[in-house]
Motif scaffolding. Structure first.
Motif, PDB file in Angstrom:
ATOM      1  N   MET A 129       0.828  -1.205   0.000  1.00 17.00           N
ATOM      2  CA  MET A 129       0.000   0.000   0.000  1.00 17.00           C
ATOM      3  C   MET A 129       0.865   1.259   0.000  1.00 17.00           C
ATOM      4  N   CYS A 130       2.002   1.216   0.690  1.00 11.34           N
ATOM      5  CA  CYS A 130       2.937   2.340   0.654  1.00 11.34           C
ATOM      6  C   CYS A 130       3.463   2.557  -0.760  1.00 11.34           C
ATOM      7  N   LEU A 131       3.848   1.476  -1.417  1.00  9.77           N
ATOM      8  CA  LEU A 131       4.356   1.577  -2.777  1.00  9.77           C
ATOM      9  C   LEU A 131       3.282   2.092  -3.729  1.00  9.77           C
ATOM     10  N   GLU A 132       2.051   1.647  -3.533  1.00 11.47           N
ATOM     11  CA  GLU A 132       0.949   2.121  -4.376  1.00 11.47           C
ATOM     12  C   GLU A 132       0.778   3.627  -4.253  1.00 11.47           C
ATOM     13  N   GLU A 133       0.847   4.115  -3.028  1.00 13.54           N
ATOM     14  CA  GLU A 133       0.668   5.549  -2.796  1.00 13.54           C
ATOM     15  C   GLU A 133       1.852   6.352  -3.331  1.00 13.54           C
ATOM     16  N   LEU A 135       4.117   5.507  -5.723  1.00 12.69           N
ATOM     17  CA  LEU A 135       4.361   5.382  -7.158  1.00 12.69           C
ATOM     18  C   LEU A 135       3.108   5.568  -7.997  1.00 12.69           C
ATOM     19  N   VAL A 136       1.963   5.717  -7.321  1.00 11.81           N
ATOM     20  CA  VAL A 136       0.658   5.890  -8.000  1.00 11.81           C
ATOM     21  C   VAL A 136       0.445   4.723  -8.975  1.00 11.81           C
ATOM     22  N   CYS A 137       0.335   3.546  -8.419  1.00 11.16           N
ATOM     23  CA  CYS A 137       0.130   2.357  -9.230  1.00 11.16           C
ATOM     24  C   CYS A 137      -0.551   1.298  -8.373  1.00 11.16           C
ATOM     25  N   ASP A 138      -0.888   0.182  -8.993  1.00  7.85           N
ATOM     26  CA  ASP A 138      -1.465  -0.949  -8.273  1.00  7.85           C
ATOM     27  C   ASP A 138      -0.380  -1.982  -7.995  1.00  7.85           C
ATOM     28  N   VAL A 139      -0.381  -2.507  -6.769  1.00  5.57           N
ATOM     29  CA  VAL A 139       0.526  -3.597  -6.403  1.00  5.57           C
ATOM     30  C   VAL A 139      -0.343  -4.752  -5.940  1.00  5.57           C
ATOM     31  N   ASN A 140      -0.482  -5.740  -6.784  1.00  4.20           N
ATOM     32  CA  ASN A 140      -1.404  -6.839  -6.509  1.00  4.20           C
ATOM     33  C   ASN A 140      -0.709  -8.150  -6.166  1.00  4.20           C
ATOM     34  N   LEU A 141       0.635  -8.141  -6.233  1.00  7.32           N
ATOM     35  CA  LEU A 141       1.381  -9.360  -5.937  1.00  7.32           C
ATOM     36  C   LEU A 141       2.604  -9.007  -5.105  1.00  7.32           C
ATOM     37  N   ALA A 142       2.903  -9.857  -4.113  1.00  6.26           N
ATOM     38  CA  ALA A 142       4.083  -9.667  -3.275  1.00  6.26           C
ATOM     39  C   ALA A 142       4.558 -11.046  -2.828  1.00  6.26           C
ATOM     40  N   TYR A 143       5.750 -11.076  -2.198  1.00  4.53           N
ATOM     41  CA  TYR A 143       6.303 -12.363  -1.778  1.00  4.53           C
ATOM     42  C   TYR A 143       6.849 -12.286  -0.357  1.00  4.53           C
ATOM     43  N   LEU A 144       6.700 -13.389   0.372  1.00 10.64           N
ATOM     44  CA  LEU A 144       7.362 -13.610   1.648  1.00 10.64           C
ATOM     45  C   LEU A 144       8.414 -14.690   1.437  1.00 10.64           C
ATOM     46  N   TYR A 145       9.661 -14.379   1.787  1.00 11.93           N
ATOM     47  CA  TYR A 145      10.736 -15.356   1.676  1.00 11.93           C
ATOM     48  C   TYR A 145      11.115 -15.824   3.076  1.00 11.93           C
ATOM     49  N   TYR A 146      11.041 -17.145   3.294  1.00 18.98           N
ATOM     50  CA  TYR A 146      11.347 -17.708   4.603  1.00 18.98           C
ATOM     51  C   TYR A 146      12.708 -18.405   4.561  1.00 18.98           C
TER      52      TYR A 146
END
Length: 217
Positions: A129-133, A135-146
């Motif tokens: 949500m921070c990146l969306e605000e 960069l004014v774009c949609d971020v619909n995918l992210a990753y958690l690396y364990y």
């Protein structure tokens, strides 16, 4: 005074503490208490691999940025993304100093293996949500690396998740403004808490002398 004073912004990483245990979050972020254990030390070691400020690496159609500062005026929070992968895509956004358009994908590094709770997921959604605000774009995918399983877990970000993150931060700000440390019902999760010796959850179940006398009499 500005309507959004960034000095009043909460640490983004706090949402992970808040979702795990609201009392733990308050002890760390309101009362400024912290106690290291094996888990926190291991977690710091994992993040050191990712946290190399200002390092940009280009791999084909992918731009990798490490330790990227982020913030959201809506959530009134700021923090650091371990890694943001910018994938070249005509539907993305332009980046300064780069040719073409890119879609941002945040990647959060965690020690251990995937948790039963969703605290890691909501921290990642807040980053998106921070990146969306910003960069004014949609971020619909992210990753958690364990680190323990050496594997990425994909997180598809929904509107329901974004709404929940907004609600969580509103509650965090209310507690912080009141300087309120909530009590919680102790459970097995207390054994995994780095503040167990400070919180002393067993005292939550200790009967008061007054209550004991009233019941005895």
């Amino acid at each position: 005074m500005m309507e959004n004073n960034e000095l009043d912004y909460l640490m983004l990483s706090g949402i992970q503490h808040f979702k795990f245990c609201q009392r733990q979050w308050a002890l760390i972020h309101i009362e400024q208490q912290w106690e290291e254990n094996v888990r926190t030390i291991e977690g710091q070691h994992v993040h050191k691999k990712a946290d190399k400020p200002f390092l940009r690496e280009k791999r084909g159609d992918k731009l990798i940025v490490r330790a990227m500062p982020i913030r959201s005026h809506e959530l009134k929070t700021s923090g650091i993304c371990d890694v943001v992968e910018f994938i070249q895509n005509d539907e993305g956004v332009e980046l300064q100093g780069e040719v073409g358009k890119f879609v941002p994908i945040p990647v959060e590094y965690k020690r251990g293996k995937p948790k039963k709770g969703n605290e890691d997921v909501f921290q990642l959604v807040a980053q998106a949500m921070c990146l969306e605000e910003m960069l004014v774009c949609d971020v619909n995918l992210a990753y958690l690396y364990y680190d323990e399983i050496k594997h990425r877990e994909a997180v598809v970000i929904t509107e329901e998740m974004r709404s929940e993150v907004r609600n969580i931060f509103q509650q965090m700000h209310r507690y912080f403004n009141r300087q309120y440390t909530p009590k919680v019902k102790p459970g097995k999760f207390c054994n995994n808490c780095s503040l167990q010796n400070i919180c002393l959850p067993e005292l939550e179940n200790t009967i008061s002398v007054r209550h004991y006398m009233e019941r005895y009499l």
